[in-house]
Design an enzyme around this catalytic site. Structure first.
Site, PDB file in Angstrom:
ATOM      1  N   GLY A  11       0.796  -1.230   0.000  1.00  0.00           N
ATOM      2  CA  GLY A  11       0.000   0.000   0.000  1.00  0.00           C
ATOM      3  C   GLY A  11       0.822   1.270   0.000  1.00  0.00           C
ATOM      4  O   GLY A  11       0.401   2.284   0.556  1.00  0.00           O
ATOM      5  N   ARG A  90      -6.605  -8.847  -7.492  1.00  0.00           N
ATOM      6  CA  ARG A  90      -7.714  -9.750  -7.829  1.00  0.00           C
ATOM      7  C   ARG A  90      -8.536  -9.147  -8.945  1.00  0.00           C
ATOM      8  O   ARG A  90      -8.735  -7.928  -8.987  1.00  0.00           O
ATOM      9  CB  ARG A  90      -8.653  -9.944  -6.638  1.00  0.00           C
ATOM     10  CG  ARG A  90      -8.006 -10.530  -5.426  1.00  0.00           C
ATOM     11  CD  ARG A  90      -8.105 -12.026  -5.409  1.00  0.00           C
ATOM     12  NE  ARG A  90      -7.400 -12.543  -4.260  1.00  0.00           N
ATOM     13  CZ  ARG A  90      -6.865 -13.751  -4.192  1.00  0.00           C
ATOM     14  NH1 ARG A  90      -6.963 -14.581  -5.205  1.00  0.00           N
ATOM     15  NH2 ARG A  90      -6.232 -14.139  -3.118  1.00  0.00           N
ATOM     16  N   VAL A  92     -12.028  -8.392 -10.487  1.00  0.00           N
ATOM     17  CA  VAL A  92     -13.396  -8.257  -9.977  1.00  0.00           C
ATOM     18  C   VAL A  92     -14.385  -8.544 -11.106  1.00  0.00           C
ATOM     19  O   VAL A  92     -14.032  -8.520 -12.285  1.00  0.00           O
ATOM     20  CB  VAL A  92     -13.641  -6.854  -9.379  1.00  0.00           C
ATOM     21  CG1 VAL A  92     -12.752  -6.626  -8.164  1.00  0.00           C
ATOM     22  CG2 VAL A  92     -13.428  -5.772 -10.420  1.00  0.00           C
ATOM     23  N   HIS A 108      -1.137   0.550 -12.738  1.00  0.00           N
ATOM     24  CA  HIS A 108      -0.368  -0.617 -13.174  1.00  0.00           C
ATOM     25  C   HIS A 108       1.059  -0.196 -13.494  1.00  0.00           C
ATOM     26  O   HIS A 108       1.278   0.833 -14.136  1.00  0.00           O
ATOM     27  CB  HIS A 108      -1.031  -1.245 -14.403  1.00  0.00           C
ATOM     28  CG  HIS A 108      -0.334  -2.492 -14.842  1.00  0.00           C
ATOM     29  ND1 HIS A 108      -0.387  -3.675 -14.121  1.00  0.00           N
ATOM     30  CD2 HIS A 108       0.476  -2.737 -15.894  1.00  0.00           C
ATOM     31  CE1 HIS A 108       0.346  -4.588 -14.722  1.00  0.00           C
ATOM     32  NE2 HIS A 108       0.881  -4.052 -15.800  1.00  0.00           N
ATOM     33  N   ASP A 140     -11.881  -2.186 -16.452  1.00  0.00           N
ATOM     34  CA  ASP A 140     -13.055  -3.018 -16.698  1.00  0.00           C
ATOM     35  C   ASP A 140     -12.790  -4.374 -16.047  1.00  0.00           C
ATOM     36  O   ASP A 140     -11.874  -4.506 -15.231  1.00  0.00           O
ATOM     37  CB  ASP A 140     -13.380  -3.087 -18.200  1.00  0.00           C
ATOM     38  CG  ASP A 140     -12.225  -3.647 -19.009  1.00  0.00           C
ATOM     39  OD1 ASP A 140     -11.412  -4.402 -18.438  1.00  0.00           O
ATOM     40  OD2 ASP A 140     -12.147  -3.336 -20.210  1.00  0.00           O
ATOM     41  N   ALA A 141     -13.563  -5.384 -16.424  1.00  0.00           N
ATOM     42  CA  ALA A 141     -13.436  -6.664 -15.717  1.00  0.00           C
ATOM     43  C   ALA A 141     -12.287  -7.525 -16.248  1.00  0.00           C
ATOM     44  O   ALA A 141     -12.133  -8.678 -15.846  1.00  0.00           O
ATOM     45  CB  ALA A 141     -14.759  -7.421 -15.780  1.00  0.00           C
TER      46      ALA A 141
END
Ligand code: GAR
Length: 191
Positions: A11, A90, A92, A108, A140-141
């Protein structure tokens, strides 16, 4: 602008956001910080800063769909304008993204669409590119896909290791994340 930040690890990018808010340089309310596993330093440092935290442990759910539903509910409880994936490792579901009207921001450590995934720094070095960088984008996913908001290049030096390069990228990434949030927050400010 209210944000919920999702983390899976250290973090340090989140810390840059916390610092900017505390310094009065970023007009954003960090409503909560959530993680996909217990024991992350990202959650620990948020709690230390007095920010609400939650964990939706991926391993505690029978399948990805149930985990996604639980994550959606946990995040939605904080009524965020924008959800930030800051080292959240992860994928989503499309339903998660829809629940927040697509306002799911990701950072990223590579110049997308090159080198998506969990090892963007390592993959860029392995390919042998001489310039990489970082990207802030609406997610996006997919895996690190979606419309790009900001990017900045970072040169790869001959003596770089994955760690030295990632650290140099993160210096730029933190600045880009904070400035992107500042631009978005300006658009949310009362007129
Ligand atoms: C950051 O470099 C972020 O871009 C990356 O994880 C790091 C988290 O660092 N995310 C991805 O690779 C997503 N595919 P931090 O926990 O110190 O902020």
């Amino acid at each position: 602008m209210r944000i919920v930040v999702l983390v899976s690890g250290t973090g340090s990018n989140l810390q840059a956001v916390i610092d900017a808010v505390q310094a009065g340089d970023l007009d954003v309310e960090i409503a909560a910080v959530g993680a996909d596993r217990p024991g992350t330093y990202g959650v620990e440092r948020s709690a230390a800063a007095g920010i609400d935290t939650f964990v939706v442990d991926f391993k505690a759910y029978p399948d990805r769909a149930e985990w996604n539903a639980a994550l959606t509910e946990a995040v939605a409880a904080y009524l965020p304008d924008v959800v930030v994936s800051s080292g959240f490792m992860r994928i989503v579901s499309p339903e998660f993204i829809d629940a927040f009207d697509g306002k799911y921001l990701n950072t990223h450590p590579a110049l997308l669409p090159s080198f998506p995934g969990a090892h963007g720094v390592r993959d860029a070095m392995a390919y042998g590119v001489k310039v990489t960088g970082c990207t802030v984008h609406w997610a996006d996913a997919g895996v690190d896909t979606g419309p790009i908001i900001a990017q900045e290049a970072v040169a790869i030096e001959d003596d770089d290791t994955e760690d030295t390069l990632h650290e140099r990228i993160k210096v730029v990434e933190r600045r880009l994340l904070v400035s992107t949030l500042a631009s978005l927050a300006a658009a949310y400010a009362p007129q």
